[in-house]
Design a protein around this motif. Structure first.
Motif, PDB file in Angstrom:
ATOM      1  N   TRP C 300       7.264 -31.308   4.617  1.00 27.61           N
ATOM      2  CA  TRP C 300       7.382 -30.216   3.752  1.00 27.61           C
ATOM      3  C   TRP C 300       7.358 -28.912   4.675  1.00 27.61           C
ATOM      4  N   ALA C 301       6.988 -28.968   5.982  1.00 25.58           N
ATOM      5  CA  ALA C 301       7.079 -27.987   7.027  1.00 25.58           C
ATOM      6  C   ALA C 301       8.583 -27.638   7.250  1.00 25.58           C
ATOM      7  N   ALA C 302       9.432 -28.858   7.472  1.00 26.69           N
ATOM      8  CA  ALA C 302      10.810 -28.652   7.769  1.00 26.69           C
ATOM      9  C   ALA C 302      11.434 -27.997   6.454  1.00 26.69           C
ATOM     10  N   LEU C 303      11.154 -28.211   5.349  1.00 24.55           N
ATOM     11  CA  LEU C 303      11.878 -27.654   4.103  1.00 24.55           C
ATOM     12  C   LEU C 303      11.351 -26.081   3.956  1.00 24.55           C
ATOM     13  N   ALA C 304      10.097 -25.840   4.457  1.00 24.63           N
ATOM     14  CA  ALA C 304       9.640 -24.497   4.326  1.00 24.63           C
ATOM     15  C   ALA C 304      10.432 -23.972   5.506  1.00 24.63           C
ATOM     16  N   VAL C 305      10.548 -24.142   6.544  1.00 24.22           N
ATOM     17  CA  VAL C 305      11.372 -23.461   7.743  1.00 24.22           C
ATOM     18  C   VAL C 305      12.789 -23.219   7.058  1.00 24.22           C
ATOM     19  N   MET C 306      13.480 -24.094   6.582  1.00 24.53           N
ATOM     20  CA  MET C 306      14.779 -23.832   6.042  1.00 24.53           C
ATOM     21  C   MET C 306      14.870 -22.841   5.076  1.00 24.53           C
ATOM     22  N   LEU C 307      13.823 -23.043   3.954  1.00 26.65           N
ATOM     23  CA  LEU C 307      13.942 -21.839   2.974  1.00 26.65           C
ATOM     24  C   LEU C 307      13.440 -20.482   3.436  1.00 26.65           C
ATOM     25  N   LEU C 308      12.318 -20.583   4.383  1.00 24.50           N
ATOM     26  CA  LEU C 308      12.178 -19.178   4.745  1.00 24.50           C
ATOM     27  C   LEU C 308      13.202 -18.593   5.656  1.00 24.50           C
ATOM     28  N   SER C 309      13.925 -19.462   6.570  1.00 28.04           N
ATOM     29  CA  SER C 309      15.039 -18.711   7.247  1.00 28.04           C
ATOM     30  C   SER C 309      16.355 -18.117   6.282  1.00 28.04           C
ATOM     31  N   ALA C 310      16.254 -18.771   5.288  1.00 30.04           N
ATOM     32  CA  ALA C 310      17.426 -18.383   4.211  1.00 30.04           C
ATOM     33  C   ALA C 310      16.859 -17.109   3.250  1.00 30.04           C
TER      34      ALA C 310
END
Lengths: 408, 217, 559
Positions: C300-310
């Motif tokens: 979930w952290a990986a997904l969050a980082v990707m979403l956040l950066s976009a």
């Protein structure tokens, strides 16, 4: 920046057109100058970082074309020093005729450098211009002495600058505003994080350092002479003691600085800073007119005085269009051009003319200008400090960089 | 130096293909006009390599020897585009950026001149595979069987010297497969074209009715 | 054959400027530059460099920026691909992130600055209601001395790049099959991916990772917008020296460029060491049979980082667009008090010239680059094999040698042959950077072309040139136009080559935007950054619409 490239190219190619010496146009024979100027193209090397100034120069170009048949090309510079470097390079390459720079917007260290190296058209021509008759050389001493250097007619005055401060009366108490550098330090202590200055060697930032130096130095007469390394540390100690005290109380605790005046203006609009300053008294009014600052912004100045100077136009010794450059300088000195320049809606740069010397019609042009709610009247601007000798600026910039520029 | 020169049809003269020094095909055969030579073998045995050799697109990693003739012309000495070997792959491979008619017009030889004449020949060729009137269709909108027929019409329209068939029926369903086999072999006989068929399906070989060579066993 | 010229041009265009440029940088660094009177070799420029205050701090900042940017973005991409590849969420995030690749670095940096500054959009949104702040807090976020904001700005731009590179490599390792196999052994999703698939993927994206390190150690525009100022990172300082009107500063600048080269080389060297360490750690974990099944938080952290950066970039870009039409917009208002077109009307006349240069340079350099890339690939078809590892490294050369290190010398070269600041020189300089992307982006779709179409057309009696023009090119229209759009966006985003080779006389939207950055006029920056972002978007829209229009009658040509 391209001027530098040009000059490098000149050096690289070792261009040395050995042309016969020709005589410079004589402004006392103005009709001859006008005749010679017609059809010439004047390359005006001027700082191009402000949209409204560029627009003003564009207007001047249109008028010059219409009235005198002179084509004005604004070469937009990031730094006036690059125009000086071009002339230096041209001289080194032996290009003593048909140089690429015709007119430079200049003052202070760049003027000192050009004058010192004999890079300016001689003999002194500025006071022979027809428009000189209206210039207020008497009550504006900086018109004849540019950063302690005698002007001697080698540059023609264009506009006046004085350090003034801006604040937003909607959130800053007027009664508490500082009256001098020490007052500013006390104010910063009471309002930590709400003051800053642009990071030297930005011109406005360095000017703030000079302002403090002028207030704090014991023997003000020293500033009129070149820096003496022997006592530099000693005489500037009050300045750096002051900065040591002030910097930690500033915006971001002095660990970052606005990069220049426009950045500082944005910070005032964002309520990050409470007190900012500029070299143009009308700057706040013009920012209000542009929607960049709220209409509650007002100006104040230090009662003891603030730095003031004049900015000029000069013609290199090897200019290709000397007559055209003279006509341009003279036009920019005219009451019409000066009044337009002083209008905050256009630029807001104070005139170098003496209103008393103008006829009624020209005086009316100035009376009609709405200086704006945030602009101090000329009589409210307070006493003027002379600029120190140009060597001081360079030296304190280096010292500042050593002490604070690499602090983190 | 060989007897094939005066005879007609496709002649494979001591054709050898090797990969890394290992011989995978070695063949001398004649295919008469209208007849079919079926090459069979398990996948990876080099069946398609033989077709690539005859067609002129053999990957340089293979070492090939021998010659191939059509009638008295040595095609192995020619560039691929000068060999005029009509090829059918297991996919119809209709050019997706051309209409059905465009695919056929592209195939028609240049010596058929004039817009009208070319168009007439194209319509005739389409009618020949039972698809009259489909010339303006987008190939993507055709059924699988229709695509296979257009591919056949296209290859015949180019007036080839021989047909090279690379498992052309393997992707069709059983009913269509039978129909297409009949159609392809009938057309080949009709035009007197020698056919080289590569397949691993016994039924193809049976329908072709010609000689069968097994390789890679 | 024309295609024989492809590789010749490509190699010439990629190596000659870098080689000459490096020579033109290294010689002045040792005092040799006859045009400026430097006739004999000396160590004086290097001595002057090391006498500059805090030069070591600047160099260290550059080194750390390069390593941490590469490390964080690579780990984010690896974990995200490990945790989510093959799922719907993965496809969605991929679609969200891909457009970010075309957003120029400077625009992304502005976007981030406008978002996270103490007076930025984020704090405005929650103030004063949640924070109680009626004025911005005095927090050093943008230009922070540690360079964290600058790293964040770089990371959000490198994540899309590395993600797309990983996606290109992914199909070759047959992820679905291997994943099932490893899952059957009881490994967690991430552990299974890292132990089983990543070792095959990483070698294929290693050069792009080096390119990220090289870029981040020597970046100028992002560093000027977000980076520390007391002192700034090395590359910013040496471009400052380069811009100094005093020509003798060139010796110092060249010495600085040499140091920059060393810093980048050191960063890549350290990275190779990190690779070895990481591989050893991985082998030890895999050897111990660690199943690491409880990886949900990491997933979930990986997904969050990707979403956040976009989302950060998109929100920042929206803020930029808003500023460009804002009247007075005081803190803590979440929206401007008024909207007006005055800013646009005032800036528009000044936009035309840079816009014209931007478009000419981008279109011409992209057209040439695409042509050369096509010729190279056509040549590969003739040769029957792709280029070796050496040639591939050559293609990455301009992306791996720090730009400042060879652009200085290249500028000098152009001056000496008398074509400094000409359109031709600028196009050539852009070509050096556009060509690698054109080749790298075209090669996969090009090789994916079904060769049987070509064989079939040959069987129909069509000569090679006819097959190329009538079959290959039309069928490749979409990938070719996509490559054109990518090249176009690369050219638009180029800052340093424009500043140094254009020498201030030829300016583009990007060089103007960065020049305006220091002025902090958000309205004007908003306009330029908005344009910077819109131009690539228009490019991609054209690349999508044109083939759709040309081939509107043909369904299989639609996607």
């Amino acid at each position: 920046m391209h001027k530098r490239v040009l000059s490098l190219a000149l050096l690289a190619l070792g261009m040395a057109p050995a042309l016969a010496e020709t005589t410079n146009p004589d402004p006392r024979k103005w009709d001859e100058v006008l005749a010679q100027a017609r059809g010439e193209t004047v390359y005006f090397n001027a700082w191009g970082g402000s949209q409204n100034i560029n627009a003003y120069i564009e207007w001047a170009g249109e008028e010059l074309k219409k009235r005198f048949g002179v084509t004005l090309k604004h070469v937009k510079l990031e730094d006036t020093a690059s125009a000086v470097a071009t002339v230096v390079a041209e001289k080194a390459a032996g290009r003593d005729e048909a140089g690429s720079v015709d007119l430079i917007w200049i003052n202070g260290e760049n003027f000192a450098s050009m004058k010192g190296q004999g890079l300016i058209m001689t003999p002194g021509w500025a006071e022979q211009l027809p428009g000189w008759a209206y210039v207020d050389a008497e009550s504006k001493p900086t018109i004849r002495t540019d950063f302690t250097i005698p002007v001697e007619g080698l540059e023609s005055p264009w506009g006046m600058a004085k350090l003034v401060f801006f604040y937003d009366q909607a959130r800053t108490e007027v009664a508490a505003l500082p009256q001098d550098a020490d007052g500013l330090l006390a104010w910063a202590r009471a309002n930590p994080g709400r003051f800053s200055y642009p990071q030297p060697p930005d011109f406005i930032g360095s000017s703030f350092l000079k302002q403090v130096l002028a207030e704090k130095i014991e023997d003000k007469a020293l500033l009129q002479k070149p820096v003496d390394e022997a006592n530099f540390a000693e005489v500037t100690r009050p300045l750096f003691d002051y900065l040591d005290a002030l910097n930690p109380l500033m915006w971001r605790s002095g660990r970052a600085y606005p990069q220049n005046y426009p950045a500082m203006k944005q910070l005032l609009a964002d309520s990050e800073l409470d007190i900012i300053f500029a070299f143009n008294p009308a700057e706040a009014s013009s920012a209000i007119a542009n929607g960049e600052l709220p209409d509650t912004v007002r100006s104040f100045t230090f009662l003891g005085g603030t730095l003031a100077n004049t900015h000029f136009l000069t013609i290199p010794y090897n200019a290709a269009a000397k007559a055209g450059a003279l006509v341009t300088a003279n036009f920019l000195l005219s009451p019409e051009a000066q009044a337009r320049k002083q209008d905050p809606a256009i630029w807001g740069d104070p005139t170098v003319l003496a209103l008393a010397k103008l006829d009624a019609e020209d005086r009316a042009r100035f009376d009609a200008i709405d200086l704006g709610i945030a602009t101090l009247r000329p009589d409210e601007l307070g006493p003027a400090f002379d600029e120190p000798h140009p060597s001081w600026m360079e030296r304190i910039e280096t010292e500042w960089k050593r002490r604070y520029g690499v602090g983190n | 130096m060989n007897t094939g020169l005066t005879e007609t049809g496709l002649f494979l003269d001591r054709v050898t293909i090797a990969l890394d020094g290992r011989e995978i095909v070695a063949l001398t055969r004649r295919v008469a006009p209208g007849a079919v030579l079926t090459v069979m073998g398990p996948s990876g045995a080099g069946k398609s390599t033989l077709l690539a050799y005859v067609g002129g697109f053999l990957d340089p990693v293979f070492e090939a020897g021998g010659r191939a003739y059509v009638d008295d012309l040595e095609i192995t000495a020619l560039k691929p585009e000068d060999r005029h070997m009509g090829i059918l792959f297991q996919d119809p491979l209709l050019f997706p950026h051309m209409s059905v008619g465009g695919n056929l017009l592209f195939a028609l030889p240049q010596d058929v001149r004039g817009r009208e004449a070319r168009r007439a020949r194209m319509c005739h060729a389409l009618a020949g595979v039972g698809l009259a009137g489909l010339e303006d269709r987008d190939p993507a909108t055709l059924s699988g069987g229709q695509k296979a027929r257009v591919a056949l019409a296209r290859v015949l329209a180019a007036a080839p010297r021989a047909l090279l068939l690379d498992e052309p029926f393997s992707k069709l369903d059983a009913a269509l497969r039978q129909q297409m086999r009949e159609l392809v072999f009938a057309k080949a006989r009709e035009s007197g074209l020698p056919v080289l068929l590569v397949t691993h399906d016994e039924a193809d070989a049976k329908a072709a009715g010609g000689d069968i060579v097994k390789i890679g066993e | 054959m024309l295609s024989r010229l492809g590789p010749v041009f490509a190699i010439g265009l990629l190596t000659a400027p870098v080689a000459f440029g490096l020579a033109g940088t290294v010689l002045p660094a040792f005092g040799f530059l006859p045009a400026l009177g430097g006739m004999r070799f000396s160590l004086a420029p290097l001595a002057a460099l090391f006498a500059e205050p805090a030069i070591a701090a600047s160099a260290l900042m550059s080194l750390l920026t390069g390593l941490s940017t590469a490390l964080v973005s690579l780990i984010a991409v690896m974990l995200f691909t490990a945790a989510w590849s093959g799922t719907r969420a993965f496809a969605r995030v991929q679609h969200l992130i891909s457009p970010l690749l075309s957003v120029p670095h400077a625009a992304a940096a502005f976007a981030l600055a406008f978002l996270i500054a103490p007076s930025g959009l984020l704090i405005r949104m929650v103030s004063p209601e949640l924070t109680g702040w009626h004025r911005p807090p005095d927090l050093l976020i943008v230009h922070d001395p540690m360079g964290l904001t600058m790293m964040a700005g770089l990371i959000v731009k490198e994540i899309p790049f590395l993600l797309l590179m990983t996606l290109a490599a992914l199909p070759q390792v047959k992820p679905a099959r291997t994943r099932t196999l490893i899952a059957a052994m009881g490994y967690g999703r991430i552990a299974g991916f890292v132990f089983g698939l990543w070792p095959q993927i990483y070698p294929q994206i290693r050069l792009p990772v080096f390119a990220v390190i090289a870029f981040a150690t020597s970046v100028v525009d992002v560093a000027a917008i977000l980076g520390p100022t007391t002192p700034p990172p090395l590359a910013v300082r040496l471009v400052g020296w380069m811009n100094d009107p005093d020509l003798s500063m060139r010796f110092l600048a060249s010495a600085g460029a040499l140091l920059q080269l060393a810093v980048t080389a050191l960063a890549i060297g350290l990275w190779i060491g990190l690779e070895k360490l990481a591989a050893r750690l991985r082998d030890r974990c895999a050897g111990a049979g660690l199943r690491l099944r409880a990886d949900a938080p990491v997933r979930w952290a990986a997904l969050a980082v990707m979403l956040l950066s976009a989302l950060a970039i998109f929100a920042g870009l929206a803020a930029l667009a808003l500023w460009s039409v804002a009247g007075l917009w005081q803190f803590p208002d979440a929206l401007p008090a008024s909207f007006e077109l005055r800013n646009w009307l005032r800036v528009l006349p000044h936009l035309l010239e840079p816009l014209r240069t931007t478009l000419i340079v981008a279109l011409v350099s992209t057209a040439i680059a695409t042509l050369i890339a096509i010729l190279c690939l056509a040549r590969e078809d003739e040769m029957g094999h792709p280029p070796g590892r050496g040639a591939l490294a050559l293609i990455y050369l301009p992306l791996i040698v720090p730009q400042v290190a060879f652009l200085f010398g290249l500028q000098l070269l152009f001056i000496l042959i008398g074509s400094a600041a000409t359109l031709t020189a600028l196009i050539l300089a852009h070509l050096v950077f556009v060509l690698p992307y054109a080749y790298l982006c075209l090669k996969d779709p090009w090789r994916a072309f079904d060769k049987r179409y070509d064989q079939l057309a040959a069987g129909l009696g069509k000569p090679a040139w006819r097959r190329f023009l009538s079959i290959r090119l039309p069928m490749m229209t979409r990938p070719i136009l996509t490559v054109v759009a990518i090249g176009f966006s690369v050219s638009i985003g180029l800052y340093l080559p424009t500043v140094l080779i254009g020498a201030g006389r030829l300016t583009t939207i990007t060089s103007e935007a960065v020049a305006l950055a220091s002025g902090g006029n958000r309205r004007v920056i908003g306009i330029y950054a908005f344009l910077q972002m819109m131009l690539p978007i228009i490019g991609f829209a054209v690349a999508t619409l044109v083939p759709a229009l040309i081939f509107r009658r043909f369904r299989d040509m639609q996607v």
